[in-house]
Design an enzyme around this catalytic site. Structure first.
Site, mmCIF file in Angstrom:
data_model
loop_
_atom_site.group_PDB
_atom_site.id
_atom_site.type_symbol
_atom_site.label_atom_id
_atom_site.label_comp_id
_atom_site.label_asym_id
_atom_site.label_seq_id
_atom_site.Cartn_x
_atom_site.Cartn_y
_atom_site.Cartn_z
ATOM 1 C CE1 TYR A 37 -4.176 -1.521 0.207
ATOM 2 C CE2 TYR A 37 -3.213 -2.872 1.938
ATOM 3 C CZ TYR A 37 -4.240 -2.627 1.042
ATOM 4 O OH TYR A 37 -5.298 -3.467 0.982
ATOM 5 C CG HIS A 73 -9.007 4.000 5.094
ATOM 6 N ND1 HIS A 73 -9.804 5.118 5.004
ATOM 7 C CD2 HIS A 73 -8.973 3.461 3.849
ATOM 8 C CE1 HIS A 73 -10.212 5.258 3.749
ATOM 9 N NE2 HIS A 73 -9.731 4.274 3.034
ATOM 10 N NE ARG A 96 -5.472 4.683 -3.350
ATOM 11 C CZ ARG A 96 -5.899 3.553 -2.752
ATOM 12 N NH1 ARG A 96 -7.181 3.346 -2.565
ATOM 13 N NH2 ARG A 96 -5.043 2.641 -2.349
ATOM 14 C CG ASN A 128 -7.236 -0.866 -3.269
ATOM 15 O OD1 ASN A 128 -6.216 -1.568 -3.212
ATOM 16 N ND2 ASN A 128 -8.065 -0.744 -2.245
ATOM 17 C CD GLU A 140 -12.542 -1.066 -5.311
ATOM 18 O OE1 GLU A 140 -13.346 -1.860 -4.810
ATOM 19 O OE2 GLU A 140 -12.019 -0.135 -4.667
ATOM 20 C CE1 TYR A 144 -8.581 -4.746 5.605
ATOM 21 C CE2 TYR A 144 -7.546 -4.186 3.507
ATOM 22 C CZ TYR A 144 -8.477 -3.924 4.496
ATOM 23 O OH TYR A 144 -9.327 -2.860 4.362
ATOM 24 C CE LYS A 145 -4.387 -5.790 -1.603
ATOM 25 N NZ LYS A 145 -5.361 -4.790 -2.076
#
Lengths: 319, 324
Positions: free
Chosen positions: B24, B183, B213, B215, B256, B307-308
């Site tokens: 990130y 977040h 951005r 993601n 995204e 996390y993903k």
């Protein structure tokens, strides 16, 4: 930047489409795009920075900002000022001005239940856009306006726009007394917006503090940076070159850097636009700008060099 | 998907990886800049319609019928929703002038969208002049999900949104929260102050400045709605897909493209999320993407993988991509 609304990196080139005196020494200018296209919308309370000959001054936009076909500004002539207002009183219809895109630094709080607007003198200009937008969106508001007898700008228009939501005063003492009472009576969830001379703002802020208002609900716009005191002299060290520059009293840090051959990108030179931010390596900045947040001030690692100075005798900058 | 659709889908796919590893970062860049890729390129517009336009809007409608909380607007965001509507429709009309237009006469607007056969007249600020909430109407014309952030008390607050294609989160849960709070669960970013820096950046954003951005995550099947609310419907597929011979067809890289704009009239931040899905099978048609994504997956640290939501199938996917 978006080309469609006439905006470029250099700002907008606008033609003076109309000019009229709206009160003693106050001239309203109507600015339009030469090609007749629309202008960027703006948040109530926004200002633009106008090139005035060799100066650049910030002026509040007085329209509602929703779909502007013209920008209107009202300029008080200040013969003792830096010359910007005298310049704008001298230009003619048809002349072209370079104007920045709108910048929002005095917006209405979306979450407010009621808006209490307080203006002194030419400090009425940002309130005009607040009042117009409040009417469009049905926001609850009341406007307290102090001006010299017969010298109030936009009074007739404000009476029409506000009806009984306008309270007029001709002296600061009367205004302060009335606002203090209102500050104690306002419902929870009211936000206060004040613009005018420094002393008036101090009065209003003190009244808000006495009535127990949280700082987050108090919004203040000073319309002139000329009231800043000349400040104590200090010395700047430029970390990258080791150059030392002295900043005498009455000379801004930005001016001193320019004279020393280290120009910094800048626009308003009044501590509002945020262009001239520089990084601090050492020394405690004396923040006098309206741009940095409380958290950023506390971090003390940047300084707006057009208005701010140094609490210590030495300031080291990342330049 | 037909071959023609696939080739245009591949050509426009915003493949997000610029290196063989991923972490990130505050990876914002100016909007409206074309990015060439091995298969074509993307990024010249803020709003992007493609061959899935009508199908995705139909899917959005279905999701909203089932769960109206996917569009939630706190009362103080009313002006921002109108601002978002004018901005989205104006942007669509400017991007697709042949098919769409927005005309104004005073406070009355006339919207035309030939792709959907929609003609709508409305009066600014009059909710009754629209068939639905302004934000819902914006979301019925644009393929993007929409979140609106209010700026106050030196922070950003996610106080309104229309999100039907959430990737493992819930608008209903997050609405009204601070940007930093939302977040909170993201690993690693807090030590590096990534989110704090992103919030400061957004709070400084001026009208007219437009950033974006990307993601990414992965999704089993072409499922746009992987929100927390429907977890019982899609959660177990993450486990079951591992042993499915159709894994490369079922596993999708989900990208995204997120745009960040300051709305000019209200001062709210407009956060647009456009979701693109590409199966591993289709992704593998571009050899450079295949090897790069294989490397990214194989190297991705466990906490980010967890996390993903990739833990079950990450190894299987990396293995297949690496040619195994």
């Amino acid at each position: 930047m978006n080309e469609r609304d006439g905006r470029t990196d250099e700002g907008l080139l606008l033609r003076v489409a109309g000019a009229e005196h709206v009160a003693a020494d106050i001239r309203m200018l109507r600015l339009r795009r030469a090609d007749g296209g629309g202008l960027p919308p703006f948040v109530p309370g926004s200002h633009v920075v106008v090139d005035c000959g060799d100066r650049r001054n910030a002026y509040s936009l007085t329209g509602d900002g929703i779909e502007p076909e013209e920008y209107t500004i009202s300029v008080l002539r200040c013969p003792g000022g830096d010359g910007g207002s005298v310049f704008l009183h001298g230009i003619e219809v048809g002349d072209v001005l370079r104007v920045s895109g709108p910048r929002s630094a005095f917006p209405p709080a979306a979450s407010a239940h009621h808006h209490l607007l307080v203006a002194g003198g030419i400090g009425i200009t940002p309130m005009l856009s607040h009042v117009r937008a409040a009417r469009q969106w049905g926001r609850s508001f009341r406007l307290y306006y102090a001006h010299r007898p017969g010298a109030g700008a936009h009074v007739a228009e404000l009476r029409r726009l506000c009806g009984d939501r306008l309270r007029e005063y001709t002296g600061r003492a009367d205004l302060t007394r009335a606002v203090r009472a209102e500050l104690r009576a306002s419902p929870l969830g009211t936000h206060l917006y004040a613009c005018g001379p420094g002393e008036m703002l101090d009065d209003v802020r003190a009244g808000a503090a006495e009535a127990g208002w949280l700082a987050d609900r108090v919004h203040v716009e000073r319309f002139s940076a000329a009231e800043l005191d000349p400040g104590a002299p200090f010395t700047v060290t430029l970390a990258r070159s080791g150059t030392r520059v002295s900043v005498p009293s009455g000379v801004s840090l930005l001016e001193a850097l320019e004279k020393a051959g280290t120009p910094v990108p800048n626009m308003c030179r009044q501590g509002v636009c945020g262009e001239c931010r520089v990084s601090v390596v050492r020394g405690r900045p004396l923040h006098r700008d309206l741009y940095l947040s409380e958290a950023e001030r506390a971090a003390a690692d940047t300084v707006m060099c057009c208005v701010s100075r140094c609490l210590d005798q030495e300031l080291e900058l990342d330049l | 998907m037909t071959d023609t659709m696939l080739s245009s889908h591949l050509a426009r796919f915003p493949f997000p990886f610029r290196e063989d590893t991923y972490r990130y970062s505050t990876n914002v860049e100016p909007a409206r800049q074309f990015v060439p890729t091995e298969a074509g390129g993307w990024g010249e517009h803020v709003l992007d319609l493609d061959a899935t336009y009508e199908a995705e809007l139909t899917e959005r409608e279905r999701i909203l019928r089932r769960d109206p909380s996917r569009c939630t607007v706190l009362p103080h965001m009313r002006v921002a929703t109108w601002d978002a509507l004018l901005t989205v429709l104006g942007e669509l009309a400017a991007t697709y002038p042949g098919q769409m237009s927005l005309h104004r006469d005073g406070t009355t607007y006339r919207w035309r969208n030939d792709l959907l056969g929609v003609k709508q007249e409305f009066v600014l600020g009059e909710e009754d002049s629209l068939p639905c909430d302004p934000l819902l109407f914006a979301g019925s014309q644009a393929q993007e999900d929409i979140v609106l952030l209010d700026q106050r008390e030196d922070a950003l607050w996610a106080d309104a949104g229309l999100v039907t294609f959430a990737a493992d989160w819930s608008l209903g849960f997050d609405v009204g929260m601070r940007f930093l709070e939302i977040h909170g669960p993201v690993p690693r970013v807090h030590e590096e102050r990534v989110i704090t820096r992103a919030e400061r950046f957004l709070m400084r954003l001026e009208a007219g400045q437009e950033y974006r951005r990307t993601n990414w995550t992965m999704t089993v099947d072409r499922r746009l709605d992987t929100s927390t609310e429907t977890y019982p419907e899609w959660g177990r597929d993450r486990r079951l897909v591992v042993t499915d011979p159709a894994l490369p067809d079922r596993l999708h890289l989900r990208v995204e493209v997120q745009h960040l704009l300051r709305l000019p009239r209200s001062g709210a931040i407009l956060f647009l999320i456009r979701t693109y899905l590409l199966s591993l099978t289709d992704l593998a048609r571009v050899p450079a993407w295949r090897s790069r994504f294989a490397s990214v997956l194989a190297e991705l640290p466990d906490d980010l993988t967890e996390y993903k939501g990739l833990s079950h199938y990450r190894d299987a996917a990396a293995h297949w991509l690496a040619g195994g």
